[in-house]
Design a protein around this motif. Sequence first.
Motif, PDB file in Angstrom:
ATOM      1  N   LEU A 197       4.360  10.573   2.518  1.00 56.92           N
ATOM      2  CA  LEU A 197       4.175   9.880   1.238  1.00 56.92           C
ATOM      3  C   LEU A 197       5.503   9.469   0.610  1.00 56.92           C
ATOM      4  N   SER A 198       6.628   9.985   1.145  1.00 58.01           N
ATOM      5  CA  SER A 198       7.949   9.595   0.618  1.00 58.01           C
ATOM      6  C   SER A 198       8.292   8.179   1.059  1.00 58.01           C
ATOM      7  N   THR A 199       8.045   7.904   2.335  1.00 54.31           N
ATOM      8  CA  THR A 199       8.352   6.566   2.846  1.00 54.31           C
ATOM      9  C   THR A 199       7.194   5.626   2.473  1.00 54.31           C
ATOM     10  N   ASP A 200       7.397   4.334   2.697  1.00 55.74           N
ATOM     11  CA  ASP A 200       6.404   3.357   2.239  1.00 55.74           C
ATOM     12  C   ASP A 200       5.019   3.614   2.842  1.00 55.74           C
ATOM     13  N   ASN A 201       4.012   3.561   1.999  1.00 50.30           N
ATOM     14  CA  ASN A 201       2.633   3.801   2.428  1.00 50.30           C
ATOM     15  C   ASN A 201       1.706   3.123   1.413  1.00 50.30           C
ATOM     16  N   GLY A 260       4.204   2.624  -7.335  1.00 51.40           N
ATOM     17  CA  GLY A 260       3.571   3.334  -6.213  1.00 51.40           C
ATOM     18  C   GLY A 260       4.383   4.567  -5.841  1.00 51.40           C
ATOM     19  N   HIS A 261       5.712   4.413  -5.738  1.00 54.11           N
ATOM     20  CA  HIS A 261       6.543   5.573  -5.373  1.00 54.11           C
ATOM     21  C   HIS A 261       6.413   6.698  -6.399  1.00 54.11           C
ATOM     22  N   VAL A 262       6.289   6.358  -7.672  1.00 58.51           N
ATOM     23  CA  VAL A 262       6.112   7.402  -8.693  1.00 58.51           C
ATOM     24  C   VAL A 262       4.777   8.117  -8.438  1.00 58.51           C
ATOM     25  N   HIS A 263       3.742   7.332  -8.175  1.00 54.69           N
ATOM     26  CA  HIS A 263       2.428   7.935  -7.952  1.00 54.69           C
ATOM     27  C   HIS A 263       2.375   8.789  -6.692  1.00 54.69           C
ATOM     28  N   ALA A 264       3.232   8.481  -5.716  1.00 53.54           N
ATOM     29  CA  ALA A 264       3.255   9.287  -4.487  1.00 53.54           C
ATOM     30  C   ALA A 264       3.532  10.753  -4.822  1.00 53.54           C
ATOM     31  N   VAL A 265       4.385  10.982  -5.804  1.00 56.37           N
ATOM     32  CA  VAL A 265       4.719  12.365  -6.179  1.00 56.37           C
ATOM     33  C   VAL A 265       3.480  13.055  -6.753  1.00 56.37           C
ATOM     34  N   PHE A 266       2.740  12.350  -7.587  1.00 57.35           N
ATOM     35  CA  PHE A 266       1.548  12.949  -8.210  1.00 57.35           C
ATOM     36  C   PHE A 266       0.446  13.172  -7.173  1.00 57.35           C
ATOM     37  N   VAL A 298      13.745  23.752 -14.433  1.00 57.48           N
ATOM     38  CA  VAL A 298      12.938  22.516 -14.503  1.00 57.48           C
ATOM     39  C   VAL A 298      12.373  22.320 -13.095  1.00 57.48           C
ATOM     40  N   PRO A 299      11.055  22.278 -12.939  1.00 55.39           N
ATOM     41  CA  PRO A 299      10.530  22.139 -11.578  1.00 55.39           C
ATOM     42  C   PRO A 299      10.797  20.756 -10.992  1.00 55.39           C
ATOM     43  N   VAL A 300      11.034  20.725  -9.666  1.00 55.16           N
ATOM     44  CA  VAL A 300      11.231  19.443  -8.976  1.00 55.16           C
ATOM     45  C   VAL A 300      10.049  19.202  -8.041  1.00 55.16           C
ATOM     46  N   PHE A 301       9.616  17.963  -7.936  1.00 56.82           N
ATOM     47  CA  PHE A 301       8.462  17.609  -7.102  1.00 56.82           C
ATOM     48  C   PHE A 301       8.837  16.474  -6.159  1.00 56.82           C
ATOM     49  N   PHE A 302       8.465  16.646  -4.897  1.00 58.23           N
ATOM     50  CA  PHE A 302       8.669  15.598  -3.878  1.00 58.23           C
ATOM     51  C   PHE A 302       7.323  15.277  -3.240  1.00 58.23           C
ATOM     52  N   PRO A 303       7.149  14.065  -2.765  1.00 52.28           N
ATOM     53  CA  PRO A 303       5.985  13.824  -1.911  1.00 52.28           C
ATOM     54  C   PRO A 303       6.257  14.420  -0.524  1.00 52.28           C
ATOM     55  N   SER A 304       5.224  14.563   0.286  1.00 53.87           N
ATOM     56  CA  SER A 304       5.436  14.931   1.694  1.00 53.87           C
ATOM     57  C   SER A 304       6.257  13.818   2.336  1.00 53.87           C
ATOM     58  N   ARG A 305       6.712  14.046   3.552  1.00 47.75           N
ATOM     59  CA  ARG A 305       7.496  13.035   4.256  1.00 47.75           C
ATOM     60  C   ARG A 305       6.714  11.719   4.392  1.00 47.75           C
TER      61      ARG A 305
END
Length: 399
Positions: free
Chosen positions: A344-348, A116-122, A335-342
Amino acid sequence: MTTRILGIESSCDETAAAVVADGRQILSSVVASQIDIHRKYGGVVPELASREHLRSIVPVVREALAQAGMALRDVDAFGVTCGPGLVGSLLVGLTYGKVLATSLGKPLVAVNHLEGHVHAVFLEAYRGSSQPELPAVCLIVSGGHTVLYEVSSPESAKPSGATIFAYRRIGQTRDDAAGEAYDKVAKLLAFGYPGGPVIDKLVARAIELGYDRLVPNPFGPTKLKGNPYDFSFSGIKTAVLYYVRAHPELHPEIERRQEALARGERSAATLLALSTPQTLALLAHFQRTVIAELVRRTIGAAAEFAARSVLVSGGVAANAGLRATFERETAEREVPVFFPSRELSTDNAAMIAAAAFAKLLAGDLADATLDARPILPLASPSAQAMLPVGDPKSGIGRS
Ligand code: KG4
Ligand code: ZN
């Protein structure tokens, strides 16, 4: 035709439900946090967590449906977190998902929380203009996990919501997770729970005021034998403890902050006013050292494994200093870096529904025998990571 999945997440101390269309578009996302319940214990109390999940699960799912403008019968499939996490907590969301899927005759998909955490980034990237290309190196860094994966796909370098990812574990923490170190340092110095968000704010202020230059950094880089992509954060936590013991002049302000927290005064502004430049400098050095470890090892792995992007997810990914350092270091290396929003970073649960979509399309369904898996690795270690290591924590608990 659009496929709408209702995701349910209850692996730790957040009861969450969300509806995601085609693994890409968030129609609703509701998170009921239990922080207020666990705060006075300075960490998550498993029994209280399960009880709160029981209280919240039905209203949270209802709210997610209402926000998406849907009824239960409109849901095409259910995605539930089955592990890793606290067994009592997992069971609440998983059982409810199972009952809903069975009674409505809809498919049920079991999701690994880490996936799930991996998918949050996408999910986040689908909202923007540029998307991560594979293979990627993904750092999941939270209160329960600090783990580095290689994420790839035999199908495509440019994933869509339907892409099945393959995971290879490159490294992980051998003791504490990075978020756990933030929380323990915050407890020791009386900055409240959870520690990460407040330390993040105070460090920004400390650096602005130049306090970090007042005191030399007492923490050196962490030296680890074996796998260069493993992490360790218990040493720095203990170093903070020794620093506090060796500096009794810090004790009165710690007491003052403890009193403020007991009165419910826990804003960053209040805690800042009750902190000396010496303490703020200590926090800045702590954060800088943790960030340096996370970034150095992740970027090293990205280079070695020729990653086309770097992904960072989990609660600590919300840290402003971590984001800025990753942005700087990856820009230098193109190399581009990708983060989820705040959010989507924490558990959801949106990340759980997104991860469930590709599995649903692939026919990877669960049935009524699905059980909670408190320990559930996302991938077996790579040959690299099987070099001699200490005693890695199993990943039980929070993530
Ligand atoms: O992923 P998450 O919401 O939940 C679990 O760990 O289950 O992550 C929570 C962790 C806590 O340890 C918290 O202190 C840390 O993430 N955290 C942060 C920040 N926001 C949350 N750490 C550093 N900086 C932040 N801004
Ligand atoms: Zn998590």
